[in-house]
Write a protein that holds these residues in place. Sequence first.
Motif, PDB file in Angstrom:
ATOM      1  N   ARG A 241       0.806  -1.192   0.001  1.00 57.64           N
ATOM      2  CA  ARG A 241       0.003   0.054  -0.048  1.00 57.64           C
ATOM      3  C   ARG A 241       0.973   1.280   0.148  1.00 57.64           C
ATOM      4  O   ARG A 241       0.715   2.377  -0.683  1.00 57.64           O
ATOM      5  CB  ARG A 241      -0.905   0.053   1.175  1.00 57.64           C
ATOM      6  CG  ARG A 241      -2.242   1.155   1.060  1.00 57.64           C
ATOM      7  CD  ARG A 241      -3.159   0.895   2.193  1.00 57.64           C
ATOM      8  NE  ARG A 241      -2.531   0.637   3.436  1.00 57.64           N
ATOM      9  CZ  ARG A 241      -2.353  -0.212   4.339  1.00 57.64           C
ATOM     10  NH1 ARG A 241      -2.636  -1.505   4.144  1.00 57.64           N
ATOM     11  NH2 ARG A 241      -1.983   0.000   5.723  1.00 57.64           N
ATOM     12  N   ALA A 242       1.928   1.291   0.791  1.00 59.11           N
ATOM     13  CA  ALA A 242       2.894   2.425   0.881  1.00 59.11           C
ATOM     14  C   ALA A 242       3.506   2.711  -0.357  1.00 59.11           C
ATOM     15  O   ALA A 242       3.690   3.736  -0.549  1.00 59.11           O
ATOM     16  CB  ALA A 242       3.730   2.197   2.053  1.00 59.11           C
ATOM     17  N   GLY A 243       4.116   1.584  -1.050  1.00 59.52           N
ATOM     18  CA  GLY A 243       4.797   1.457  -2.137  1.00 59.52           C
ATOM     19  C   GLY A 243       3.806   2.181  -3.189  1.00 59.52           C
ATOM     20  O   GLY A 243       4.333   3.124  -4.125  1.00 59.52           O
TER      21      GLY A 243
ATOM     22  N   LEU B 262      -7.877   2.332  -6.640  1.00 61.01           N
ATOM     23  CA  LEU B 262      -7.121   1.208  -6.937  1.00 61.01           C
ATOM     24  C   LEU B 262      -7.004   0.026  -6.041  1.00 61.01           C
ATOM     25  O   LEU B 262      -6.713   0.233  -4.883  1.00 61.01           O
ATOM     26  CB  LEU B 262      -5.439   1.765  -6.902  1.00 61.01           C
ATOM     27  CG  LEU B 262      -4.469   0.841  -7.569  1.00 61.01           C
ATOM     28  CD1 LEU B 262      -4.849   0.674  -9.136  1.00 61.01           C
ATOM     29  CD2 LEU B 262      -3.062   1.658  -7.492  1.00 61.01           C
ATOM     30  N   MET B 263      -7.947  -1.019  -6.405  1.00 64.68           N
ATOM     31  CA  MET B 263      -8.478  -2.007  -5.583  1.00 64.68           C
ATOM     32  C   MET B 263      -7.752  -3.407  -5.723  1.00 64.68           C
ATOM     33  O   MET B 263      -7.701  -4.043  -6.645  1.00 64.68           O
ATOM     34  CB  MET B 263      -9.979  -2.225  -5.883  1.00 64.68           C
ATOM     35  CG  MET B 263     -10.946  -3.078  -5.147  1.00 64.68           C
ATOM     36  SD  MET B 263     -10.908  -2.483  -3.478  1.00 64.68           S
ATOM     37  CE  MET B 263     -12.646  -1.291  -4.042  1.00 64.68           C
ATOM     38  N   ASP B 264      -7.194  -3.731  -4.637  1.00 65.12           N
ATOM     39  CA  ASP B 264      -6.873  -5.100  -4.589  1.00 65.12           C
ATOM     40  C   ASP B 264      -8.062  -6.026  -4.480  1.00 65.12           C
ATOM     41  O   ASP B 264      -9.091  -5.691  -4.009  1.00 65.12           O
ATOM     42  CB  ASP B 264      -5.884  -5.405  -3.038  1.00 65.12           C
ATOM     43  CG  ASP B 264      -5.443  -6.598  -2.922  1.00 65.12           C
ATOM     44  OD1 ASP B 264      -5.184  -7.267  -4.159  1.00 65.12           O
ATOM     45  OD2 ASP B 264      -4.816  -6.988  -1.978  1.00 65.12           O
ATOM     46  N   LEU B 265      -7.720  -7.271  -4.739  1.00 67.19           N
ATOM     47  CA  LEU B 265      -8.812  -8.387  -4.803  1.00 67.19           C
ATOM     48  C   LEU B 265      -9.141  -8.915  -3.276  1.00 67.19           C
ATOM     49  O   LEU B 265     -10.090  -9.136  -2.805  1.00 67.19           O
ATOM     50  CB  LEU B 265      -9.050  -9.378  -5.947  1.00 67.19           C
ATOM     51  CG  LEU B 265      -9.468  -8.541  -7.582  1.00 67.19           C
ATOM     52  CD1 LEU B 265      -9.113  -9.659  -8.395  1.00 67.19           C
ATOM     53  CD2 LEU B 265     -10.699  -8.194  -7.226  1.00 67.19           C
TER      54      LEU B 265
ATOM     55  N   SER C 173      -3.401 -10.547  -9.296  1.00 61.07           N
ATOM     56  CA  SER C 173      -2.399 -11.589  -9.621  1.00 61.07           C
ATOM     57  C   SER C 173      -2.985 -12.502 -10.794  1.00 61.07           C
ATOM     58  O   SER C 173      -4.067 -12.478 -10.991  1.00 61.07           O
ATOM     59  CB  SER C 173      -2.029 -12.786  -8.815  1.00 61.07           C
ATOM     60  OG  SER C 173      -2.910 -13.459  -8.319  1.00 61.07           O
ATOM     61  N   PHE C 174      -2.066 -12.883 -11.864  1.00 61.85           N
ATOM     62  CA  PHE C 174      -2.464 -13.735 -13.141  1.00 61.85           C
ATOM     63  C   PHE C 174      -3.660 -15.058 -12.593  1.00 61.85           C
ATOM     64  O   PHE C 174      -4.596 -15.292 -13.226  1.00 61.85           O
ATOM     65  CB  PHE C 174      -1.731 -14.281 -14.003  1.00 61.85           C
ATOM     66  CG  PHE C 174      -2.044 -14.971 -15.222  1.00 61.85           C
ATOM     67  CD1 PHE C 174      -2.283 -16.435 -15.254  1.00 61.85           C
ATOM     68  CD2 PHE C 174      -2.689 -14.000 -16.081  1.00 61.85           C
ATOM     69  CE1 PHE C 174      -2.762 -16.839 -16.605  1.00 61.85           C
ATOM     70  CE2 PHE C 174      -3.002 -14.643 -17.487  1.00 61.85           C
ATOM     71  CZ  PHE C 174      -3.140 -16.064 -17.613  1.00 61.85           C
ATOM     72  N   ALA C 175      -3.240 -15.573 -11.523  1.00 57.86           N
ATOM     73  CA  ALA C 175      -4.034 -16.833 -10.947  1.00 57.86           C
ATOM     74  C   ALA C 175      -5.550 -16.211 -10.720  1.00 57.86           C
ATOM     75  O   ALA C 175      -6.263 -17.226 -10.296  1.00 57.86           O
ATOM     76  CB  ALA C 175      -3.350 -17.301  -9.932  1.00 57.86           C
ATOM     77  N   GLU C 176      -5.673 -15.027 -10.336  1.00 61.00           N
ATOM     78  CA  GLU C 176      -7.117 -14.646  -9.877  1.00 61.00           C
ATOM     79  C   GLU C 176      -7.889 -14.177 -11.052  1.00 61.00           C
ATOM     80  O   GLU C 176      -9.009 -13.371 -10.964  1.00 61.00           O
ATOM     81  CB  GLU C 176      -6.983 -13.450  -8.969  1.00 61.00           C
ATOM     82  CG  GLU C 176      -6.111 -13.828  -7.756  1.00 61.00           C
ATOM     83  CD  GLU C 176      -5.896 -12.642  -6.624  1.00 61.00           C
ATOM     84  OE1 GLU C 176      -6.192 -12.819  -5.507  1.00 61.00           O
ATOM     85  OE2 GLU C 176      -5.511 -11.386  -7.241  1.00 61.00           O
ATOM     86  N   HIS C 177      -7.502 -14.569 -12.467  1.00 64.36           N
ATOM     87  CA  HIS C 177      -8.343 -14.171 -13.417  1.00 64.36           C
ATOM     88  C   HIS C 177      -9.868 -14.432 -13.267  1.00 64.36           C
ATOM     89  O   HIS C 177     -10.702 -13.522 -13.942  1.00 64.36           O
ATOM     90  CB  HIS C 177      -7.915 -14.705 -14.889  1.00 64.36           C
ATOM     91  CG  HIS C 177      -8.054 -16.062 -14.983  1.00 64.36           C
ATOM     92  ND1 HIS C 177      -6.944 -16.785 -14.716  1.00 64.36           N
ATOM     93  CD2 HIS C 177      -8.900 -16.824 -15.410  1.00 64.36           C
ATOM     94  CE1 HIS C 177      -7.151 -18.200 -14.850  1.00 64.36           C
ATOM     95  NE2 HIS C 177      -8.592 -17.984 -15.275  1.00 64.36           N
TER      96      HIS C 177
ATOM     97  N   LYS D 100      -0.035  -7.388 -10.635  1.00 63.67           N
ATOM     98  CA  LYS D 100       0.627  -6.590  -9.531  1.00 63.67           C
ATOM     99  C   LYS D 100       2.202  -6.466 -10.126  1.00 63.67           C
ATOM    100  O   LYS D 100       3.037  -5.711  -9.203  1.00 63.67           O
ATOM    101  CB  LYS D 100       0.545  -7.408  -8.189  1.00 63.67           C
ATOM    102  CG  LYS D 100      -0.760  -7.145  -7.519  1.00 63.67           C
ATOM    103  CD  LYS D 100      -0.863  -7.607  -6.205  1.00 63.67           C
ATOM    104  CE  LYS D 100      -2.142  -7.152  -5.644  1.00 63.67           C
ATOM    105  NZ  LYS D 100      -2.405  -7.788  -4.282  1.00 63.67           N
ATOM    106  N   ASP D 101       2.343  -7.212 -11.099  1.00 57.21           N
ATOM    107  CA  ASP D 101       3.966  -7.129 -11.353  1.00 57.21           C
ATOM    108  C   ASP D 101       4.001  -6.167 -12.518  1.00 57.21           C
ATOM    109  O   ASP D 101       5.100  -6.162 -13.564  1.00 57.21           O
ATOM    110  CB  ASP D 101       4.771  -8.654 -11.793  1.00 57.21           C
ATOM    111  CG  ASP D 101       3.889  -9.338 -13.017  1.00 57.21           C
ATOM    112  OD1 ASP D 101       2.720  -8.719 -13.421  1.00 57.21           O
ATOM    113  OD2 ASP D 101       4.441 -10.178 -13.412  1.00 57.21           O
ATOM    114  N   SER D 102       3.220  -5.365 -12.723  1.00 55.03           N
ATOM    115  CA  SER D 102       3.191  -4.370 -13.873  1.00 55.03           C
ATOM    116  C   SER D 102       4.448  -3.138 -13.739  1.00 55.03           C
ATOM    117  O   SER D 102       4.775  -2.869 -12.584  1.00 55.03           O
ATOM    118  CB  SER D 102       1.892  -3.479 -14.014  1.00 55.03           C
ATOM    119  OG  SER D 102       0.997  -4.307 -14.394  1.00 55.03           O
TER     120      SER D 102
END
Length: 213
Positions: free
Chosen positions: A17-19, A55-58, A86-90, A107-109
């Motif tokens: 979040r801070a990053g 900007l929403m995490d899942l 993440s890709f696994a959460e499609h 998340k690795d963008s």
Amino acid sequence: MSRAHRVLVVDDHRLVRAGLAGLVDDDPGLEVCGQAADGAEAVDLVTELRPDVVLMDLSMPVMDGVEATLAVLALRPQTRVLVLTSFAEHDRVREALAAGAVGYLLKDSEPGALLAAVRAAADGQVPLDPRVAAALLPGARPRTPVDHLEGLSRREREVLALVGEGLANKQIARRLGITERTVKAHVGSIFRRIGVADRTSAALWARDHLRPD
């Protein structure tokens, strides 16, 4: 000079979040108006802070990104929700887009790609990471009731089952321990997902196609 777009950063990991907040704040066209550690906190903040973009995490405790997207847009439809995944959460991304999110990022963008996507969302565009887009394209075959059912989230199935029992939104909210506003948002999403226009049709659909777990 136009004002900076206001961004609410939502992620349950403090360092992430801070990053993200630091990265967004370094862009002259963007401004972090707040941070939230879970979806429920984001919902609480959205009316007060009036962000242009969330900007929403899942995957988060208390309330996940899909439920939070529904609730945020019920409170403030003009806010644009941009999912981080993440890709696994499609499969969860598919649910988030159905809930009203305008796009998603991995998340690795690269930092530049992330900032460009946030700006694009704020400007009314639909930023989608191409690495996941192909996995989300619907098949050519017609969708069946089973397809519609599999597309519903766990919470949407719970709400639909209670609609099938004839419960009103207020009763469903009490039964599930969520707000009536969130129930209303779920019901609207369910109508779109199963292709019905009213509560009676949804109840009949549930009785015909929804089976107990």
